[in-house]
Scaffold this motif. Structure first.
Motif, PDB file in Angstrom:
ATOM      1  N   SER A 137      17.803  22.940 -17.570  1.00  0.00           N
ATOM      2  CA  SER A 137      18.360  23.797 -16.291  1.00  0.00           C
ATOM      3  C   SER A 137      17.113  24.704 -15.862  1.00  0.00           C
ATOM      4  O   SER A 137      16.218  25.043 -16.424  1.00  0.00           O
ATOM      5  CB  SER A 137      19.429  24.750 -16.741  1.00  0.00           C
ATOM      6  OG  SER A 137      19.215  25.656 -17.595  1.00  0.00           O
ATOM      7  N   GLY A 138      17.569  25.252 -14.357  1.00  0.00           N
ATOM      8  CA  GLY A 138      16.588  26.166 -13.802  1.00  0.00           C
ATOM      9  C   GLY A 138      16.200  27.237 -14.517  1.00  0.00           C
ATOM     10  O   GLY A 138      15.040  27.886 -14.721  1.00  0.00           O
ATOM     11  N   ALA A 139      17.010  28.028 -15.101  1.00  0.00           N
ATOM     12  CA  ALA A 139      16.968  29.183 -16.087  1.00  0.00           C
ATOM     13  C   ALA A 139      15.996  28.885 -17.175  1.00  0.00           C
ATOM     14  O   ALA A 139      15.239  29.851 -17.589  1.00  0.00           O
ATOM     15  CB  ALA A 139      18.391  29.722 -16.486  1.00  0.00           C
ATOM     16  N   GLU A 140      16.022  27.722 -17.798  1.00  0.00           N
ATOM     17  CA  GLU A 140      15.330  27.335 -18.980  1.00  0.00           C
ATOM     18  C   GLU A 140      14.094  27.237 -18.640  1.00  0.00           C
ATOM     19  O   GLU A 140      13.186  27.754 -19.062  1.00  0.00           O
ATOM     20  CB  GLU A 140      15.918  25.974 -19.682  1.00  0.00           C
ATOM     21  CG  GLU A 140      16.973  26.120 -20.672  1.00  0.00           C
ATOM     22  CD  GLU A 140      17.135  24.799 -21.252  1.00  0.00           C
ATOM     23  OE1 GLU A 140      16.276  24.622 -21.866  1.00  0.00           O
ATOM     24  OE2 GLU A 140      18.367  24.016 -20.744  1.00  0.00           O
ATOM     25  N   ALA A 141      13.681  26.512 -17.130  1.00  0.00           N
ATOM     26  CA  ALA A 141      12.497  26.427 -16.498  1.00  0.00           C
ATOM     27  C   ALA A 141      11.810  27.842 -16.473  1.00  0.00           C
ATOM     28  O   ALA A 141      10.814  28.251 -16.898  1.00  0.00           O
ATOM     29  CB  ALA A 141      12.389  25.628 -15.800  1.00  0.00           C
ATOM     30  N   VAL A 142      12.659  28.613 -15.939  1.00  0.00           N
ATOM     31  CA  VAL A 142      11.937  29.999 -15.525  1.00  0.00           C
ATOM     32  C   VAL A 142      11.607  30.919 -16.828  1.00  0.00           C
ATOM     33  O   VAL A 142      10.487  31.321 -16.932  1.00  0.00           O
ATOM     34  CB  VAL A 142      12.878  30.860 -14.662  1.00  0.00           C
ATOM     35  CG1 VAL A 142      12.254  32.402 -14.475  1.00  0.00           C
ATOM     36  CG2 VAL A 142      12.810  30.246 -13.527  1.00  0.00           C
ATOM     37  N   GLU A 143      12.562  30.760 -17.629  1.00  0.00           N
ATOM     38  CA  GLU A 143      12.439  31.398 -19.160  1.00  0.00           C
ATOM     39  C   GLU A 143      11.074  30.811 -19.920  1.00  0.00           C
ATOM     40  O   GLU A 143      10.234  31.377 -20.316  1.00  0.00           O
ATOM     41  CB  GLU A 143      13.750  31.286 -19.998  1.00  0.00           C
ATOM     42  CG  GLU A 143      13.498  32.142 -21.094  1.00  0.00           C
ATOM     43  CD  GLU A 143      14.923  32.794 -21.622  1.00  0.00           C
ATOM     44  OE1 GLU A 143      14.983  33.210 -22.670  1.00  0.00           O
ATOM     45  OE2 GLU A 143      15.856  32.812 -20.666  1.00  0.00           O
ATOM     46  N   ASN A 144      10.874  29.560 -19.817  1.00  0.00           N
ATOM     47  CA  ASN A 144       9.788  28.995 -20.360  1.00  0.00           C
ATOM     48  C   ASN A 144       8.429  29.324 -19.686  1.00  0.00           C
ATOM     49  O   ASN A 144       7.516  29.488 -20.128  1.00  0.00           O
ATOM     50  CB  ASN A 144      10.032  27.502 -20.776  1.00  0.00           C
ATOM     51  CG  ASN A 144      10.854  27.237 -21.717  1.00  0.00           C
ATOM     52  OD1 ASN A 144      10.194  27.160 -22.837  1.00  0.00           O
ATOM     53  ND2 ASN A 144      12.231  27.079 -21.442  1.00  0.00           N
ATOM     54  N   ALA A 145       8.339  29.205 -18.437  1.00  0.00           N
ATOM     55  CA  ALA A 145       7.433  29.792 -17.594  1.00  0.00           C
ATOM     56  C   ALA A 145       6.693  31.004 -18.018  1.00  0.00           C
ATOM     57  O   ALA A 145       5.726  31.342 -18.097  1.00  0.00           O
ATOM     58  CB  ALA A 145       7.510  29.872 -16.031  1.00  0.00           C
ATOM     59  N   VAL A 146       7.925  31.932 -18.117  1.00  0.00           N
ATOM     60  CA  VAL A 146       7.347  33.483 -18.969  1.00  0.00           C
ATOM     61  C   VAL A 146       6.714  33.392 -20.287  1.00  0.00           C
ATOM     62  O   VAL A 146       5.881  33.896 -20.354  1.00  0.00           O
ATOM     63  CB  VAL A 146       8.654  34.419 -18.802  1.00  0.00           C
ATOM     64  CG1 VAL A 146       8.610  35.621 -19.393  1.00  0.00           C
ATOM     65  CG2 VAL A 146       9.175  34.582 -17.232  1.00  0.00           C
ATOM     66  N   LYS A 147       7.452  32.746 -20.969  1.00  0.00           N
ATOM     67  CA  LYS A 147       6.770  32.436 -22.312  1.00  0.00           C
ATOM     68  C   LYS A 147       5.537  31.998 -22.187  1.00  0.00           C
ATOM     69  O   LYS A 147       4.597  32.120 -22.881  1.00  0.00           O
ATOM     70  CB  LYS A 147       7.811  31.297 -23.126  1.00  0.00           C
ATOM     71  CG  LYS A 147       8.995  31.871 -23.429  1.00  0.00           C
ATOM     72  CD  LYS A 147      10.032  30.671 -24.051  1.00  0.00           C
ATOM     73  CE  LYS A 147       9.247  29.886 -25.075  1.00  0.00           C
ATOM     74  NZ  LYS A 147      10.429  28.759 -25.573  1.00  0.00           N
ATOM     75  N   ILE A 148       5.241  30.759 -21.378  1.00  0.00           N
ATOM     76  CA  ILE A 148       4.010  30.331 -21.364  1.00  0.00           C
ATOM     77  C   ILE A 148       2.999  31.308 -20.643  1.00  0.00           C
ATOM     78  O   ILE A 148       1.791  31.399 -21.153  1.00  0.00           O
ATOM     79  CB  ILE A 148       3.950  28.904 -20.258  1.00  0.00           C
ATOM     80  CG1 ILE A 148       4.747  27.967 -21.037  1.00  0.00           C
ATOM     81  CG2 ILE A 148       2.512  28.556 -20.115  1.00  0.00           C
ATOM     82  CD1 ILE A 148       5.240  26.909 -20.048  1.00  0.00           C
ATOM     83  N   ALA A 149       3.236  31.891 -19.639  1.00  0.00           N
ATOM     84  CA  ALA A 149       2.605  33.038 -19.178  1.00  0.00           C
ATOM     85  C   ALA A 149       2.092  34.106 -20.078  1.00  0.00           C
ATOM     86  O   ALA A 149       0.952  34.638 -19.940  1.00  0.00           O
ATOM     87  CB  ALA A 149       3.059  33.673 -17.901  1.00  0.00           C
TER      88      ALA A 149
END
Length: 455
Positions: A137-149
């Protein structure tokens, strides 16, 4: 003039007639029966814009269980850009279903996941080496982008913007600006999230002309003073704000913020979940100002209606997370990956970027004509097949959510699916499938014009 270079091919039997057809009131008796069953079985917190139950869909129409055919100007919130049953999506998904439905990529991988990552590396902005990770989902993508950053920078703070929307998980609710219905009663939320002003031309205090420059200066000043640039892991922004009301940031704002991020080692994340995959007349909305984000999040239109999302970005940033730190049981499901490859095939074969630009030419002209006649329309904005009108009390810029709701209900009653949006609930937004026939667009605009006249 057809919006697509060739007719949308039939799938799974005869193609749905591309027409608005009302044979009962909306919703009809069968939909009302199903609504009663729904009320007894489905949690109240899961709402629906229009309680008609769909049995078939394709092209630019939704056919309900009562036999009504509705014009679709919502695309399931920008998901079915290639249509609800695109031939390549159905064909590739069916082939994958027959082969296997799941192994979990983290256990035994499969080619489809890799092929989607390769396509994302090819299509997303920038010539740098890229990596992708797939989610649901989009929310998962954003949350993982923050984790990666955070992993890449060793920092914790995340900067987001007024009117932004990023999802319904705990972290993405914290990133989201709007309380009702997304955040109300669900706190406490994740910490280290800082909200900055958005360059909203229609509502900028000094007017639109200097909005981009002034807003960027405010953002940079506030980050420096309130957070400290050296503490910021990521700036996350929608190139066109979706749920916030299809706000197109003033030109120059996003490039200036991205430049500040580069100078200070901050990961610039473009949330293209609603804007991506031809929706704005380009593969990604950030291309309009030649932005090359460090990370880009995608979902919605990526897979023709199947659940899939991705984070794509610079290899050195994406690879900062330790092995096993990213993933999920269903992330990059093989059937969803097959659907994504079919959706991308369709976008390229039918040149849906050009289709989105033609939709803008047709719809925006009509919406601007309506704005000239009806002072309740404060602004018409958007790009490609992502258009909106903000409704106000005539003679002011005071938000008018009552008018937006009334217009949406009037359109629904006449068989046209439209959506509302906006921090103030006063925006009517339009997200037609990119394969919609022109006559349905024109008819939908006629219905809207009649509803406005009555309002």
């Amino acid at each position: 003039m057809s919006l697509s270079p060739e007719p949308v091919p039939p799938v799974g039997g005869p193609q749905l007639p591309q027409e608005r057809r009302l044979v009962t009131e909306i919703p009809g008796p069968r939909s009302r029966e199903l609504s009663e069953r729904r009320a007894a079985a489905v949690a109240r917190g899961v709402s629906s814009v229009l309680p008609v139950f769909v049995r078939r869909a394709g092209g630019g129409v939704l056919e309900d269980v009562d036999g009504n055919s509705l014009i679709d100007l919502g695309s399931g919130i920008a998901v079915t850009s290639v249509g609800n049953s695109a031939e390549a999506v159905v064909r590739r998904s069916a082939e994958q279903l027959a082969a296997f439905t799941h192994t979990c990529f983290m256990v035994t991988p499969y080619e489809g996941y890799v092929a989607v990552a390769e396509q994302l590396a090819r299509l997303t902005p920038g010539a740098h080496t890229k990596r992708s990770a797939l989610f649901n989902s989009g929310a998962e993508a954003v949350e993982n982008a923050v984790k990666i950053a955070r992993a890449a920078t060793g920092r914790q703070a995340v900067v987001v913007f007024d009117h932004g929307y990023h999802g319904r998980t705990n972290l993405t609710m914290a990133l989201t600006a709007k309380n009702m219905p997304y955040k109300h009663s669900f706190g406490p939320f994740a910490p280290e999230v800082y909200r900055m002003p958005m360059a909203y031309p229609y509502r900028w205090p000094t007017g639109p002309d200097n909005c981009g420059e002034e807003a960027a200066a405010q953002v940079i000043d506030q980050i420096d003073k309130q957070v400290g640039a050296g503490n910021v892991a990521a700036v996350v922004v929608e190139p066109i704000l979706g749920e916030g009301g299809f706000i197109v940031p003033a030109r120059g704002f996003l490039p200036r913020v991205a430049e500040f991020c580069r100078a200070n080692g901050i990961v610039f994340v473009a949330d293209e979940i609603q804007t991506g995959f031809c929706r704005t007349g380009q593969w990604f909305a950030c291309e309009d100002e030649d932005l090359v984000p460090d990370l880009i999040t995608t979902a919605k239109g990526i897979a023709g209606g199947l659940p899939l999302a991705a984070v794509t970005g610079r290899a050195e940033i994406m690879d900062a997370a330790h092995a096993g730190g990213l993933g999920g049981t269903y992330g990059g499901n093989p059937v969803a990956c097959a659907a994504a490859l079919g959706a991308i095939e369709t976008m390229e074969r039918l040149d849906l970027n050009a289709a989105a630009r033609r939709i803008e030419k047709i719809m925006k002209g009509r919406l601007l004509e309506l704005a000239e006649r009806h002072p309740v329309i404060g602004e018409v904005r958007g790009r490609g097949a992502m258009l909106a009108m903000e409704l106000v009390h005539p003679g002011t810029r005071d938000p008018n959510p009552e008018a937006a709701g009334a217009l949406a209900r009037a359109a629904h009653a006449e068989g046209v699916v439209v959506l509302t949006a906006g921090t103030y609930g006063n925006v009517l937004r339009f997200l037609p499938p990119l394969v919609i026939p022109e006559q349905l667009l024109l008819e939908g605009m006629d219905v809207l014009a009649g509803a406005l006249a009555r309002l």
